[in-house]
Scaffold this motif. Structure first.
Motif, PDB file in Angstrom:
ATOM      1  N   ASN A   4       0.802  -1.449   0.083  1.00 45.85           N
ATOM      2  CA  ASN A   4       0.056   0.005   0.062  1.00 45.85           C
ATOM      3  C   ASN A   4       0.939   1.301  -0.032  1.00 45.85           C
ATOM      4  O   ASN A   4       0.549   2.234  -0.749  1.00 45.85           O
ATOM      5  N   ASP A   5       1.895   1.225   0.668  1.00 48.67           N
ATOM      6  CA  ASP A   5       2.881   2.543   0.830  1.00 48.67           C
ATOM      7  C   ASP A   5       3.523   2.846  -0.374  1.00 48.67           C
ATOM      8  O   ASP A   5       3.562   3.721  -1.057  1.00 48.67           O
ATOM      9  N   ILE A   6       3.842   1.631  -1.229  1.00 48.78           N
ATOM     10  CA  ILE A   6       4.546   1.752  -2.626  1.00 48.78           C
ATOM     11  C   ILE A   6       3.460   2.196  -3.467  1.00 48.78           C
ATOM     12  O   ILE A   6       3.802   3.165  -4.033  1.00 48.78           O
ATOM     13  N   MET A   7       2.190   1.712  -3.549  1.00 47.49           N
ATOM     14  CA  MET A   7       1.299   2.302  -4.223  1.00 47.49           C
ATOM     15  C   MET A   7       0.862   3.786  -4.204  1.00 47.49           C
ATOM     16  O   MET A   7       0.494   4.564  -5.148  1.00 47.49           O
ATOM     17  N   LEU A   8       0.686   4.144  -2.958  1.00 50.05           N
ATOM     18  CA  LEU A   8       0.673   5.507  -2.516  1.00 50.05           C
ATOM     19  C   LEU A   8       1.895   6.485  -3.006  1.00 50.05           C
ATOM     20  O   LEU A   8       1.439   7.402  -3.391  1.00 50.05           O
ATOM     21  N   GLY A   9       3.010   5.855  -2.835  1.00 51.60           N
ATOM     22  CA  GLY A   9       3.944   6.790  -3.492  1.00 51.60           C
ATOM     23  C   GLY A   9       4.197   6.890  -4.656  1.00 51.60           C
ATOM     24  O   GLY A   9       4.441   7.859  -5.267  1.00 51.60           O
ATOM     25  N   LEU A  10       3.716   5.943  -5.571  1.00 47.15           N
ATOM     26  CA  LEU A  10       3.546   5.865  -7.076  1.00 47.15           C
ATOM     27  C   LEU A  10       2.504   6.813  -7.452  1.00 47.15           C
ATOM     28  O   LEU A  10       2.711   7.661  -8.362  1.00 47.15           O
ATOM     29  N   PHE A  11       1.383   6.647  -6.675  1.00 45.67           N
ATOM     30  CA  PHE A  11       0.269   7.633  -7.017  1.00 45.67           C
ATOM     31  C   PHE A  11       0.440   8.890  -6.935  1.00 45.67           C
ATOM     32  O   PHE A  11       0.408  10.021  -7.653  1.00 45.67           O
ATOM     33  N   ALA A  12       1.319   9.487  -5.640  1.00 47.08           N
ATOM     34  CA  ALA A  12       1.768  10.878  -5.319  1.00 47.08           C
ATOM     35  C   ALA A  12       2.770  11.260  -6.312  1.00 47.08           C
ATOM     36  O   ALA A  12       2.572  12.432  -6.882  1.00 47.08           O
ATOM     37  N   GLU A  13       3.750  10.483  -6.621  1.00 48.18           N
ATOM     38  CA  GLU A  13       4.438  10.865  -7.798  1.00 48.18           C
ATOM     39  C   GLU A  13       3.831  11.096  -9.087  1.00 48.18           C
ATOM     40  O   GLU A  13       4.265  12.152  -9.860  1.00 48.18           O
ATOM     41  N   MET A  14       2.826  10.275  -9.437  1.00 48.81           N
ATOM     42  CA  MET A  14       2.073  10.601 -10.594  1.00 48.81           C
ATOM     43  C   MET A  14       1.317  11.949 -10.606  1.00 48.81           C
ATOM     44  O   MET A  14       1.167  12.838 -11.518  1.00 48.81           O
ATOM     45  N   VAL A  15       0.762  12.205  -9.389  1.00 47.61           N
ATOM     46  CA  VAL A  15      -0.123  13.362  -9.395  1.00 47.61           C
ATOM     47  C   VAL A  15       0.762  14.650  -9.247  1.00 47.61           C
ATOM     48  O   VAL A  15       0.712  15.741 -10.101  1.00 47.61           O
ATOM     49  N   LEU A  16       2.083  14.459  -8.595  1.00 43.79           N
ATOM     50  CA  LEU A  16       3.057  15.759  -8.611  1.00 43.79           C
ATOM     51  C   LEU A  16       3.548  15.871 -10.164  1.00 43.79           C
ATOM     52  O   LEU A  16       3.658  16.846 -10.607  1.00 43.79           O
ATOM     53  N   ASP A  17       4.032  14.883 -10.808  1.00 43.39           N
ATOM     54  CA  ASP A  17       4.373  14.765 -12.253  1.00 43.39           C
ATOM     55  C   ASP A  17       3.263  15.444 -13.231  1.00 43.39           C
ATOM     56  O   ASP A  17       3.474  16.385 -13.873  1.00 43.39           O
ATOM     57  N   GLU A  18       2.049  15.226 -12.962  1.00 48.84           N
ATOM     58  CA  GLU A  18       1.039  15.707 -13.690  1.00 48.84           C
ATOM     59  C   GLU A  18       0.925  17.438 -13.494  1.00 48.84           C
ATOM     60  O   GLU A  18       0.760  18.384 -14.249  1.00 48.84           O
ATOM     61  N   ALA A  19       0.864  17.758 -12.064  1.00 45.55           N
ATOM     62  CA  ALA A  19       1.029  18.990 -11.674  1.00 45.55           C
ATOM     63  C   ALA A  19       2.115  19.945 -12.352  1.00 45.55           C
ATOM     64  O   ALA A  19       1.732  20.901 -12.723  1.00 45.55           O
ATOM     65  N   LEU A  20       3.047  19.415 -12.153  1.00 45.10           N
ATOM     66  CA  LEU A  20       4.464  20.195 -12.701  1.00 45.10           C
ATOM     67  C   LEU A  20       4.316  20.179 -14.176  1.00 45.10           C
ATOM     68  O   LEU A  20       4.576  21.252 -14.950  1.00 45.10           O
ATOM     69  N   ARG A  21       3.804  19.072 -15.073  1.00 41.53           N
ATOM     70  CA  ARG A  21       3.585  19.334 -16.478  1.00 41.53           C
ATOM     71  C   ARG A  21       2.475  20.529 -17.081  1.00 41.53           C
ATOM     72  O   ARG A  21       2.737  21.000 -17.697  1.00 41.53           O
ATOM     73  N   LYS A  22       1.428  20.417 -16.117  1.00 37.23           N
ATOM     74  CA  LYS A  22       0.523  21.442 -16.291  1.00 37.23           C
ATOM     75  C   LYS A  22       0.996  22.812 -15.999  1.00 37.23           C
ATOM     76  O   LYS A  22       0.819  23.828 -16.634  1.00 37.23           O
ATOM     77  N   TYR A  23       1.871  23.113 -14.860  1.00 31.34           N
ATOM     78  CA  TYR A  23       2.661  24.146 -14.590  1.00 31.34           C
ATOM     79  C   TYR A  23       3.263  24.997 -15.783  1.00 31.34           C
ATOM     80  O   TYR A  23       3.213  25.825 -16.389  1.00 31.34           O
ATOM     81  N   LYS A  24       4.122  23.725 -15.978  1.00 32.89           N
ATOM     82  CA  LYS A  24       4.991  23.997 -17.295  1.00 32.89           C
ATOM     83  C   LYS A  24       4.456  24.555 -18.533  1.00 32.89           C
ATOM     84  O   LYS A  24       4.796  25.349 -19.286  1.00 32.89           O
ATOM     85  N   GLU A  25       3.174  23.485 -18.735  1.00 33.41           N
ATOM     86  CA  GLU A  25       2.647  24.093 -20.092  1.00 33.41           C
ATOM     87  C   GLU A  25       1.863  25.376 -19.880  1.00 33.41           C
ATOM     88  O   GLU A  25       2.142  26.195 -20.977  1.00 33.41           O
ATOM     89  N   GLN A  26       1.380  25.678 -18.764  1.00 31.30           N
ATOM     90  CA  GLN A  26       0.789  27.087 -18.756  1.00 31.30           C
ATOM     91  C   GLN A  26       1.796  28.230 -18.674  1.00 31.30           C
ATOM     92  O   GLN A  26       1.834  29.318 -19.404  1.00 31.30           O
ATOM     93  N   TYR A  27       3.147  27.953 -18.096  1.00 33.22           N
ATOM     94  CA  TYR A  27       4.189  28.888 -17.989  1.00 33.22           C
ATOM     95  C   TYR A  27       4.761  29.150 -19.846  1.00 33.22           C
ATOM     96  O   TYR A  27       4.739  30.222 -20.086  1.00 33.22           O
TER      97      TYR A  27
END
Length: 62
Positions: A8-31
């Motif tokens: 569960n910890d591994i899965m939650l970590g992967l999910f958190a990483e995916m969410v962060l990656d998507e947020a950074l990608r969207k920020y960079k795209e808006q920039y």
């Protein structure tokens, strides 16, 4: 039960990483959109082409 917590910890970590990656990608795209708009307003063709190339690269990685 310990193995389940690790999984569960591994899965939650992967999910958190995916969410962060998507947020950074969207920020960079808006920039990039803002910078492209600014380059257009200034008539800066070189910056416009460089920024749109970067935006296209970013989109192709998504």
């Amino acid at each position: 039960m310990g193995k389940m917590n690790v999984t569960n910890d591994i899965m939650l970590g992967l999910f958190a990483e995916m969410v962060l990656d998507e947020a950074l990608r969207k920020y960079k795209e808006q920039y990039l959109y803002r910078e492209i708009d600014e380059a257009l307003a200034k008539g800066d063709e070189q910056s416009f082409f460089a920024l749109t190339a970067e935006l296209n690269t970013l989109r192709s990685l998504a």
